[in-house]
Design an enzyme around this catalytic site. Structure first.
Site, PDB file in Angstrom:
ATOM      1  CG  ASP A 295     111.113   9.088  39.969  1.00 23.46           C
ATOM      2  OD1 ASP A 295     110.217   8.939  39.110  1.00 23.46           O
ATOM      3  OD2 ASP A 295     110.942   9.725  41.023  1.00 23.46           O
TER       4      ASP A 295
ATOM      5  CD  GLN B 273     103.518  12.820  41.561  1.00 23.49           C
ATOM      6  OE1 GLN B 273     102.682  12.820  40.670  1.00 23.49           O
ATOM      7  NE2 GLN B 273     104.758  13.224  41.372  1.00 23.49           N
TER       8      GLN B 273
HETATM    9  C1  S3P Z   1     106.724  11.273  43.645  1.00 27.05           C
HETATM   10  C2  S3P Z   1     106.074  10.133  43.261  1.00 27.05           C
HETATM   11  C3  S3P Z   1     106.323   9.438  41.990  1.00 27.05           C
HETATM   12  C4  S3P Z   1     107.653   9.878  41.371  1.00 27.05           C
HETATM   13  C5  S3P Z   1     107.817  11.362  41.386  1.00 27.05           C
HETATM   14  C6  S3P Z   1     107.784  11.880  42.818  1.00 27.05           C
HETATM   15  C7  S3P Z   1     106.365  11.911  44.936  1.00 27.05           C
HETATM   16  O1  S3P Z   1     105.280   9.720  41.074  1.00 27.05           O
HETATM   17  O2  S3P Z   1     107.755   9.384  40.050  1.00 27.05           O
HETATM   18  O3  S3P Z   1     109.047  11.731  40.805  1.00 27.05           O
HETATM   19  O4  S3P Z   1     107.102  12.795  45.407  1.00 27.05           O
HETATM   20  O5  S3P Z   1     105.337  11.526  45.515  1.00 27.05           O
HETATM   21  P1  S3P Z   1     103.894   8.891  41.060  1.00 27.05           P
HETATM   22  O6  S3P Z   1     103.197   9.120  42.335  1.00 27.05           O
HETATM   23  O7  S3P Z   1     103.121   9.467  39.896  1.00 27.05           O
HETATM   24  O8  S3P Z   1     104.267   7.468  40.823  1.00 27.05           O
END
Ligand code: S3P
Length: 428
Positions: A316, A170
């Site tokens: 996840d 993210q």
């Molecule tokens: C996601 C990244 C992950 C994941 C989330 C979706 C994404 O989070 O846990 O469910 O779509 O980029 P983080 O980037 O906080 O690790």
């Protein structure tokens, strides 16, 4: 809503799971920034991705759909056509919506306000607001800019070189999207590789991007062109059925069209190490993403240690892996996973509490969990804590427990897997 689950005599059949949540968000976002129509197939109509659509609607983007098959058309007119929203943008429960959108809004010359539900308003945002501020965005929020609601005045951003303190797709994606709209070049480096859907989709939409080990570079002010995007089945949703198939005696099930991007496949590697009988076949590629069918059969499972670079590739899936730990011989040790504390719930504390209700032997660690397998699970009344993956993981635990398990407050399952319970029932 609640789930009532009894132990099963084996899950058998062929199913498919809804479209990938991460890819669905990105298809709407890149489609909204692109020029021309984007045709999305198998879009996830879960609450999180609908929240992304509603934010882009308020920014002036028009959509047709989605219909019940998940066909969605995004009418993109390029970033300059996006306009200052008159209302607050609501990301609901979705961290991906809020963090990636913050990146995009940082690159657009107007003011916007973003909020979310109680869970999202308590999740850390400085991991994105700090690098985006370094690029030139002005961002205000509660707790000195750390928590939503957040206000953003974007525009006039310039590229930066940034090393992520934690591997997070993210955060990486928010910086890359701001970098796409900024002037100059942006470089992001991560400690371990996180999911690379943004990089793959930017290329699909015609952007140039270089990946050099763990460093990703993007030149600003590149134009995107509308595309056809076929969304693969979500391996994070498939994970619940992979776990059920591997652990419920008598099971033999096949999940079709599952995304098998290596940055998401940690679950398959760990389950194989645990002795699960998994076959990945019919491998192919759609819209720059690898996809395959997966067959899983019941087998005896043993423990495993999960940490380091594996963590971002299965973050996840930890809730359902913890459930598998309860039936494995030996111990499942999850370490280096403090990130679990800042997901939709504090998944370390919540998993320990809920699994203990079912008689599991679980130890809570500062950065993970230790689960001793082999202690028979007994039915109990469990709680989702408003977290979709906890609700589904506890449903799978219910299949393994003696008696009838109840999981309370399961509406949250709609965030990523509308129809989860129906799919589960279809397997007997
Ligand atoms: C996601 C990244 C992950 C994941 C989330 C979706 C994404 O989070 O846990 O469910 O779509 O980029 P983080 O980037 O906080 O690790």
């Amino acid at each position: 809503m609640e789930f009532r689950i009894k132990s099963s005599a084996g899950l058998r059949g062929t199913i498919s799971v809804p479209g990938d949540k991460s890819i669905s968000h990105r298809a709407v976002m890149l489609g909204s920034l692109a020029e021309g129509e984007t045709y999305i197939e198998n879009f996830l109509t879960g609450a999180d991705c609908l929240a992304t659509m509603s934010c882009f609607r308020l920014l002036g983007v028009e959509f047709d759909g989605p219909n019940e098959k998940g066909d969605l058309v995004v009418h993109g007119n390029g970033p300059l056509a996006l306009r200052e929203p008159e209302q607050v943008l609501n990301a609901a429960n979705s961290g991906t919506t809020m963090r990636l959108l913050l990146g995009i809004l940082s690159g657009l010359p107007f003011f916007s306000v973003l909020t979310g539900d109680a869970s999202l308003r308590s999740r850390p945002m400085s991991r994105v607001t700090v690098p985006l501020s370094l690029m030139g965005a002005r961002i205000w929020g509660r707790h000195e800019g750390k928590l939503a609601p957040l206000a953003v005045q974007g525009g006039n951003c310039t590229g930066i070189k940034y090393s992520l303190p934690v591997a997070s797709a993210q955060v990486k994606s928010a910086i890359l999207l701001a970098g796409l709209l900024a002037s100059g070049e942006t470089e992001v480096t991560e400690p371990f590789q996180s999911r690379d859907h943004t990089e793959r989709m930017l290329k699909l939409f015609g952007a140039e991007l270089t990946v050099d080990g763990k460093a990703i570079r993007i030149r600003g002010k590149q134009k995107l062109k509308g595309q056809r995007v076929v969304v693969t089945g979500d391996i994070s949703s498939a994970a619940f059925f992979l776990a059920a198939g591997a652990s419920v005696p008598g099971s033999d099930l096949t999940i079709k069209d599952v995304g098998v991007n290596p940055t998401r496949c940690g679950i398959l590697e760990v389950m194989e190490q645990m002795g699960a009988d998994i076959t990945v076949f019919n491998r192919r590629e759609v819209s720059c993403e690898p996809v395959a069918d997966i067959r899983v059969k019941y087998s005896k499972l043993k423990g495993a240690t999960i940490g380091g670079e594996l963590i971002p590739r299965l973050i996840d899936e930890v809730p359902v892996l913890a459930v598998l730990g309860t039936v494995a011989e030996g111990e499942i040790l999850v370490k280096d996973a403090a990130e679990l504390k800042v997901k939709e719930s504090n998944r370390i504390a919540v998993l320990a509490g809920e699994l203990r209700k079912l008689n599991a032997a679980v130890e809570e660690l500062p950065d993970g969990l230790a689960i001793q397998g082999g202690r028979p699970l007994k039915a109990a009344v469990c709680e989702s804590h408003g977290d979709h993956r906890i609700a589904m993981a506890m449903a799978i635990a219910g299949l393994l427990a003696q008696g009838q398990t109840i999981v309370k407050n399961t509406e949250c399952v709609d965030v990523s897997f509308p129809g989860f319970f129906k799919t589960l029932c279809s397997l007997g």
